[in-house]
Structure formats: structure tokens, C-alpha cells
Design a protein around this motif. Structure first.
Motif, PDB file in Angstrom:
ATOM      1  N   GLY A  67      42.186  53.105  45.702  1.00  0.00           N
ATOM      2  CA  GLY A  67      40.527  53.424  46.344  1.00  0.00           C
ATOM      3  C   GLY A  67      39.964  53.074  45.723  1.00  0.00           C
ATOM      4  N   THR A  68      40.074  52.946  44.084  1.00  0.00           N
ATOM      5  CA  THR A  68      39.281  52.886  43.435  1.00  0.00           C
ATOM      6  C   THR A  68      38.919  51.681  43.061  1.00  0.00           C
ATOM      7  N   MET A  69      37.743  51.185  42.248  1.00  0.00           N
ATOM      8  CA  MET A  69      37.341  50.075  41.393  1.00  0.00           C
ATOM      9  C   MET A  69      38.743  49.343  39.742  1.00  0.00           C
ATOM     10  N   ALA A  70      39.075  49.910  40.117  1.00  0.00           N
ATOM     11  CA  ALA A  70      40.767  49.629  39.553  1.00  0.00           C
ATOM     12  C   ALA A  70      41.304  48.039  40.039  1.00  0.00           C
ATOM     13  N   SER A  71      40.976  47.459  39.707  1.00  0.00           N
ATOM     14  CA  SER A  71      41.328  45.759  39.892  1.00  0.00           C
ATOM     15  C   SER A  71      42.922  46.357  40.270  1.00  0.00           C
ATOM     16  N   PHE A 217      35.956  55.833  34.152  1.00  0.00           N
ATOM     17  CA  PHE A 217      36.590  55.062  34.030  1.00  0.00           C
ATOM     18  C   PHE A 217      36.350  53.985  34.317  1.00  0.00           C
ATOM     19  N   MET A 218      34.719  53.840  34.280  1.00  0.00           N
ATOM     20  CA  MET A 218      34.792  52.331  34.559  1.00  0.00           C
ATOM     21  C   MET A 218      34.626  51.423  33.565  1.00  0.00           C
ATOM     22  N   LYS A 225      39.527  44.219  34.028  1.00  0.00           N
ATOM     23  CA  LYS A 225      39.374  43.138  34.252  1.00  0.00           C
ATOM     24  C   LYS A 225      39.303  41.935  32.855  1.00  0.00           C
ATOM     25  N   ALA A 294      41.425  38.201  48.118  1.00  0.00           N
ATOM     26  CA  ALA A 294      42.133  38.919  47.377  1.00  0.00           C
ATOM     27  C   ALA A 294      41.824  40.274  48.029  1.00  0.00           C
ATOM     28  N   CYS A 295      42.944  40.836  48.175  1.00  0.00           N
ATOM     29  CA  CYS A 295      43.225  42.416  48.585  1.00  0.00           C
ATOM     30  C   CYS A 295      42.386  43.095  47.827  1.00  0.00           C
ATOM     31  N   PHE A 296      42.499  44.243  48.798  1.00  0.00           N
ATOM     32  CA  PHE A 296      41.170  45.457  48.717  1.00  0.00           C
ATOM     33  C   PHE A 296      40.568  45.875  46.786  1.00  0.00           C
ATOM     34  N   GLY A 297      40.228  45.058  46.119  1.00  0.00           N
ATOM     35  CA  GLY A 297      39.435  45.299  45.098  1.00  0.00           C
ATOM     36  C   GLY A 297      39.969  44.265  44.084  1.00  0.00           C
ATOM     37  N   CYS A 298      41.274  43.829  44.144  1.00  0.00           N
ATOM     38  CA  CYS A 298      41.531  42.584  43.272  1.00  0.00           C
ATOM     39  C   CYS A 298      40.753  41.435  42.709  1.00  0.00           C
ATOM     40  N   THR A 299      41.026  41.225  41.169  1.00  0.00           N
ATOM     41  CA  THR A 299      40.647  40.365  40.803  1.00  0.00           C
ATOM     42  C   THR A 299      40.632  38.864  40.303  1.00  0.00           C
ATOM     43  N   ALA A 301      42.936  37.628  43.373  1.00  0.00           N
ATOM     44  CA  ALA A 301      42.704  36.689  44.100  1.00  0.00           C
ATOM     45  C   ALA A 301      43.833  35.776  44.787  1.00  0.00           C
TER      46      ALA A 301
END
Lengths: 615, 158
Positions: A67-71, A217-218, A225, A294-299, A301
């Protein structure tokens, strides 16, 4: 902090939903998802429990990066005692369900007991309640998701559910979320079915806040990524071809198990490969592949969205299968295809759609069909017994078996028990291509020696995802090793096993490890989570998780003899390809592996090792 | 020179990085339910489409607002909701033909895309360049280039 710090305990016998604080000491020791849920499970159930009894528990768990922006930070895990194996089961899924659990404010949901009648769990942020699912029982995963969204008049709900396979307790039934992502292996769906739990529906609007160091974190997630984008596998191969990029590669390596592992190369591999999915069909001028997803948050795909040939015999009068849907992924294409000698890619997609629709692991199902076809060719099984002619290569038999197994009809009930029980019943236990009762995935242990050890020692039965040494032995990640030798493989397998436990427990996808090492994950965890998350600690936590799972299996009754491969892989040499003449060197690798692990010669975790790991 | 958010659905994988970036930029949390850009997944067609405010030149939301809470940011062209003025009457949500301005129950105000002060977080986060932030007068440039590349430039034989 990464964690929501709150778990939901659902007692299905009593019909209660109770919030509890997350045990933060355990979070510090076991990270999240796979590791943390396993700690809870092992602390709460008797290792000897019957997996399909009310005394077994089932845990759905996220990790601190879910649930975070981590790929790829959208994963969740289902942990339970598995009915296919009797070992700890731990099945991981992508899609969007895991992130939604976190957005609703929960790290995990523990299900215990058994509901007297079919129910589904509905969670809307802090509110959680069990609702009547008698109208959903008998429906597929697809119908269940659609019906729940309609009933609640909320298209943004995320659903995980079981289909007919889970209801019928097919021993390799899975739990399907977001239509075509699945906690696929070891029969977690059968456990859910045994509890009369049809679905879990989530809606979360709270989001994930409280990251320890947002700026750091960002920066860490953005840098990580870029590593994925710049890598040839995660940046080019997987988005374009999906996991199916492997079909021709592994076939050329002579490691594509074919016809129940009688052969190691499949003459029709090209016809069921990624390249074939891109080719325009003669029948309608369209390619099977529609797009990647892509699944959630996945870069990365890597997901495949495909359209079956509407004129194919399997779907000619079934418009419900004509739309775009998930598949084919490499494992499913192999298990439904090469493992049975079937080279008809449209038939494979049909079988794959049914597996998604009714919630069934295509690996174990396909591999079991391979055993059935071999028994048929030997004359042990006949058309009268099984209802079809089933020689290797029959797309008709594959399609019919999929329908029968998914719906619990005729001989499909026996196929639904997996190849170990089926082969034993018909007097040929040696033909079951399994470890601890779970079917092999798509790499032959003769041509990729490290994978033999991976399968034999996997804590959830034969599985490629517990230490994917293919990365090293085939793709040269992080270093190239010779796939045909056993030397060095015990250390390699241990290193992959411990590191993978961290990827799985963080809430990210193991496919990132084509490009990332733990050193890429570490800064993301360090910035997200309270406490120290140094490389030293991650290595220790990974090893701790592996040994904890092992201790559970030992207590459940597994011994040295269960860390073994079927005789075929040890006595019947590969007949073609680079591994021609080779058998698996598993017997050589096991003692060395135990020694490196700090286990007794019988494969038991020593007190000294347990003490060192804080177990 | 004004810039516009430009969306190419064919490149979208549906990963929702844009929704997380948007919610983080405006609310300090990763929370797609608070995002001002939404990705729609049309399962049966295998199509994913990001959708957000296009900053209409004649913005109906702005014209409909009874308290003048939606104002033009002349530097970016964004129509920006001023939360201190907004009374949460939702008339703008009725006026907008595209549905891209929405009520947010935690604050009791409406919210819409404000182009993040000329640096949209969604475009920065998009891994496939399905969302870009480009010259407002030339959002068609890439498509023109693709067609231009197909033009037959061979000189006819004389």
C-alpha cells in the motif's frame, strides 16, 4: 512506521470480528506478511492439526511496504497449514486486494473456527462484519466479485474469494482476487472452503500514512524504481513478454519438464511461448495477447491480458470466455501445456481461464493431469474409468479434465486430490512428480541442479518461488553459476531462501529480485519502518523466518526422507539437450545443505542454530 | 507558456502510482481514495484509462461556484479550489460535465486537480509516460509525429 499496527481476528464459529493491536515485538523480529503471519500461525495452532478442520487457522497478511509507493508494494500473503502437503502453506498474491486491506487500516486478518453456514467478511475501514453468503455459494470467483460489488453498490470494493474448487475442497484450490490474481499454491482455497468462508470484501479509505521518513522513503523508492526500469529483465523482457519470456529459453536449456517429466524438452514449446502469444492467429487475424497489466504499485507490469480465439472448440458456444482476461503466465502455460504434451495455446488459455474462474492452481492441476495421462498410456486408467481418451497431447482431454475438476464432476474429483494421492491410489506412487505432496513447477531438476535442492527443501512443498536459483543458473543474476553441476548450490539455495523470505515479508513482489538485491530493498524498509533495518538484520530475519517454518514442519511430522525428489529425477537421465545423460544430484546436495543451515544430519534445526536466530 | 496534463491510455498498465502520488502530494498519505486522478480498468476490453480534470478554459465548476471558491491560477491555467472559501455545497460537482471535481468527506470540501503548482506528481510518478505534462498548445504533437512517420516520402519514378 509501515505497519497499520492493527489486526482483525475473525472467529467464524462464534461470528465475531475483534480488533487487536499488532504485536510490535514480533513485527520487529519477523517484518510482516509471510514472516509475521507465520509467527502468528505457529504460535496459535497445533502443528499436527488436520488442515481442513476448524482448529486450523488462516491468515491474510500484508507487509510494511504494502500500500505504499514502493514498486510492487501491493502484495499480500495467505498463511495456513496446507491440505495438499500438511506443511506450512504460504501463498502470495498481487492485484489490488492487499493494498486495500492496508488502506482500511489493517495489517492482517486472522480467521479461526468454522462458520455454521456460508458467510463472507465485509470490511469498510474500522467496520468489519460477517454477512450471509448462502446466495454466493456455488458461484465462481468472477460471479462472486461482481455480485458483491452490485449488492453493496460500490465498484471500488476489492474482493478475494474461492470458487467451486475451494468449496469442493480441491486440495490445490486457490483464493482469487481481482479476477485473475491468486494466492495460488498449497490449497489455501480449500482451507477457506472448509471454514464456509466464501469471500473477503474490502473497502479502505484511510490510506497508508505514518511512514517513518517520508522524504527518505520517496528518494529510496524512486531510486529503486530506476533500477527496475534500467534492468533488461524487469525493464524490457517482463513488460513485453511476461513470465512467458522463459518458455523457449528453458526449453533450449533442456529443463522444460515434458509429459510428466519423461522428457526435458517439448517439441511444441514455441507454439505455447510468449512469442506465440504475440503472433497474429490465422483464424481471426488477432494476437492472443491484448496488453500487459500491472498489479498495485508495480512498475514492471509483467501481467498478461489475453483474448481467446472465439472460434476455438473449447469456447465456440461460450461467450462468457470471449472477453479479455488474465493469462497466459509461464507456469500455467507449462503445467497445462508441456507437462501434458499439449501444444494448443488456445486450449491452454481456456484451461487457465477456468482455473481463474473457479479458483484452482494451474500448476498442481496441470501436473496432476500429466500423471493421469501417463497412467492412461500405461493402461492403468481407461476411458471407462475417467470418461475420456487421455493420451499425452490431447487438448480435448485437458479441456474436459479442467471442467470436471473445477466443477467437481466424475473423475475430476480424483484429479482434485493432486497427483500424490491419485498415483498412490492407482498403484504407482513413483509417477507423482511432487515433493511433500506438492507438484513441481516448470523447471526440471536435471537440467537446473539448484532447482532440485530448491524443490526438495522448500517449506511449502515443491515450489520455485522459495529460492529461484534459475536467476543465477540461467540468467546470471546476481552471478552466473553452472546449472549442470551441484557444487556451490547448497550455499546458493540457502542465500536465495533467506533473501526471498525478506522480499515476501516486506509486501513486495519477488520478481523485483531479477533486478534488486536486498541492498535495494533495505533503504526502502529503513525509511518506512520504525527500528533498525540494516542489512545484517535483514539477513538474520530472513534466516529466522526460514528456520521457523522448518521447525513447524518438523513438528508436523516431516523428516529427512521428505526432503527428496521422485525416483524418476534421480534414476532416469535427461534424454536430450544440454543436460543429456544427467540425473539430479539431490542426494549429494542435501547433507551439505543441512550442514550449512546448522541442522542435524537428519535435517532438524539444532538448539544452537535456534538460539543464534532467537527462535 | 502553459502546460497540460496529457494522457495516453494505450501506455497505462493500471499500477496506480499516479493515484498514490496525487494523494501523497495533497494529503500526505498513500491513499487512492483521495486521489484527484483515477485509473479506470475496463476488464473485458483489457483497457486502462487514467482520467482527471482537463482544466476547461471556460470552467463550468468555476462558473457554478456560489462563493467564488474556485479560481484561475494564471501562471498554470489550473482552476484551483480554495479550501478556506469552499463551503462544500457540491454545486460544482453537478456542473462539471466530466465528474472530475468531487466532494471529500474528511474535509467537507470539494477537491480537483490543481496541477501541483506546475509540477504534477502523477506525471512524475507514471512509470510508462502514460501521463505527461507538456506544452498545452501541442498535446497532439506525438500523435502527429507517429502519423508523419508513416508518410510515404519516396520520390515517384519519373
Amino acid at each position: 512506521m509501515g505497519w497499520a499496527r492493527k489486526i482483525l481476528r475473525v472467529n467464524l464459529t462464534q461470528g465475531t470480528c475483534t480488533p487487536e493491536p499488532l504485536n510490535m515485538q514480533w513485527a520487529d523480529e519477523y517484518l510482516g506478511s509471510r514472516g509475521l503471519a507465520s509467527k502468528y500461525l505457529i504460535s496459535e495452532i497445533d502443528p499436527k492439526v488436520d488442515p481442513l478442520s476448524p482448529d486450523n487457522k488462516m491468515i491474510m497478511s500484508t507487509g510494511p511496504l504494502t500500500g505504499t509507493m514502493a514498486s510492487t508494494g501491493g502484495r499480500y500473503t495467505i498463511v495456513t497449514k496446507g491440505p495438499l502437503t500438511g506443511a506450512i502453506a504460504c501463498s502470495n498474491s498481487g492485484g489490488f486486494f492487499g493494498a486495500e486491506m492496508k488502506f482500511a487500516g489493517w495489517d492482517m486478518i486472522i480467521f479461526e473456527g468454522k462458520s455454521p453456514k456460508p458467510v463472507y467478511l465485509y470490511v469498510e475501514n474500522d467496520r468489519a462484519e460477517l454477512r450471509d453468503a448462502s446466495g454466493l455459494w456455488g458461484k465462481s470467483c468472477w460471479e462472486t466479485e461482481e455480485t458483491i460489488k452490485k449488492q453493496h453498490q460500490d465498484p471500488q470494493i476489492r474482493v478475494s474469494s474461492i470458487g467451486r474448487a475451494g468449496e469442493n475442497q480441491v486440495l490445490y484450490a486457490c483464493v482469487v482476487n481481482d479476477l485473475h490474481r491468486a494466492a495460488g499454491r498449497s490449497g489455501v482455497g480449500a482451507v477457506m472452503g472448509s471454514k464456509n468462508l466464501k469471500a473477503v470484501a474490502l473497502r479502505g479509505t484511510k490510506g497508508v500514512g505514518g511512514i517513518k521518513d517520508f522524504k527518505g522513503f520517496m528518494a529510496a523508492t524512486t531510486a529503486a524504481k530506476k533500477v527496475l526500469a534500467d534492468n533488461a529483465v524487469t525493464g524490457e523482457g517482463l513488460p513485453k513478454y511476461g513470465t512467458q519470456v522463459l518458455m523457449n529459453v528453458i526449453n533450449e536449456m533442456g529443463s522444460l519438464p515434458t509429459r510428466n517429466h519423461k522428457d526435458v524438452q517439448f517439441e511444441d514449446a514455441a507454439k505455447i511461448s510468449a512469442e506465440a502469444m504475440h503472433e497474429k492467429r490465422a483464424s481471426d487475424g488477432k494476437s492472443q495477447l491484448v496488453t500487459n497489466a500491472a498489479c498495485f504499485g508495480c512498475t514492471i507490469a509483467c501481467g498478461r491480458i489475453s483474448e481467446i480465439d472465439k472460434g476455438h472448440f473449447t469456447v465456440v458456444n461460450k461467450p462468457e470466455y470471449w472477453g479479455a482476461s488474465g493469462g497466459l503466465e509461464y507456469e500455467a502455460a507449462w503445467a497445462l501445456g508441456a507437462a501434458n504434451g499439449v501444444g494448443d495455446i488456445e486450449a491452454l488459455q481456456y484451461a487457465n481461464l477456468l482455473c481463474n474462474e473457479q479458483g484452482m492452481d494451474p500448476i498442481s492441476f496441470g501436473a496432476t493431469v500429466g500423471a493421469v495421462m501417463e497412467l492412461y498410456e500405461m493402461g492403468v486408467l481407461t476411458n471407462e474409468q475417467i470418461g475420456v481418451d487421455a493420451p499425452f497431447g490431447s487438448a480435448e482431454a485437458l479441456a474436459r479434465f479442467t471442467e470436471m475438476t473445477a466443477l467437481g464432476e466424475g473423475f475430476g474429483v480424483e484429479i482434485g486430490q493432486g497427483s500424490k494421492r491419485l498415483c498412490e491410489k492407482y498403484g504407482h506412487p513413483e509417477l507423482s512428480m511432487t515433493v511433500k505432496g506438492q507438484e513441481f513447477p516448470a523447471y526440471d531438476a536435471r537440467g537446473i541442479q539448484g532447482m532440485g535442492l530448491t524443490y526438495a527443501t522448500s517449506n511449502r512443498g515443491a515450489c520455485h518461488l522459495r529460492s529461484y536459483t534459475v536467476a543465477s543458473e540461467v540468467l546470471g543474476i546476481p552471478v552466473k553459476t553452472d546449472p549442470l553441476v551441484t557444487e556451490g548450490k547448497p550455499e546458493l539455495v540457502k542465500a536465495f531462501q533467506d533473501a526471498t523470505a525478506i522480499f515476501d515479508s516486506a509486501g513486495i513482489c519477488v520478481f523485483t529480485s531479477f533486478a534488486w538485491t536486498l541492498a535495494d530493498v533495505q533503504p526502502q524498509l529503513q525509511a518506512a519502518c520504525d527500528g533498525d533495518w540494516s542489512m545484517e538484520k535483514l539477513n538474520l530475519v530472513g534466516e529466522r523466518i526460514w528456520n521457523m517454518e522448518r521447525q513447524f514442519n518438523t513438528a508436523a511430522g516431516f523428516t529427512r526422507k521428505d526432503d527428496d525428489l521422485p525416483p524418476r529425477l534421480k534414476t532416469e537421465p535427461a534424454q536430450t539437450g544440454p543436460a543429456k545423460g544427467l540425473v539430479s544430484g539431490i542426494d549429494k546436495m542435501i547433507p551439505e545443505y543441512y550442514q550449512i543451515r546448522g541442522w542435524t544430519p537428519d535435517g532438524v534445526v539444532t538448539e544452537e542454530t535456534a538460539g543464534r536466530l532467537g527462535l | 507558456m502553459l502546460k497540460s496534463l496529457h494522457i495516453d491510455p494505450a501506455k497505462c498498465t493500471g499500477c496506480l502510482q499516479c493515484e498514490m502520488a496525487c494523494s501523497y502530494e495533497h494529503h500526505g498519505v498513500f491513499n487512492p481514495s483521495k486521489s484527484r486522478i483515477k485509473v479506470f480498468n475496463f476488464e473485458a476490453e483489457g483497457k486502462k484509462v487514467p482520467y482527471t480534470c482537463t482544466q476547461c478554459a471556460e470552467a463550468w465548476c468555476m462558473n457554478a461556484c456560489p462563493v467564488d471558491a474556485i479560481r484561475l491560477d494564471a501562471a498554470t491555467g489550473a482552476k484551483v479550489v480554495h479550501e478556506d472559501i469552499c463551503v462544500g455545497c457540491k454545486v460544482c460537482t453537478i456542473a462539471c460535465p466530466f465528474g472530475t471535481i468531487n466532494y471529500e468527506q474528511d474535509s467537507g470540501k470539494v477537491q480537483k486537480c490543481d496541477l501541483c503548482d506546475d509540477n504534477p506528481a502523477c506525471a512524475a510518478a507514471c512509470p510508462t509516460s502514460a501521463i505527461t505534462y507538456i506544452d498545452a498548445d501541442w498535446t497532439g504533437l506525438d500523435k502527429m509525429r507517429q502519423w508523419a512517420a508513416k508518410a510515404n516520402t519516396a520520390t515517384p519514378a519519373t
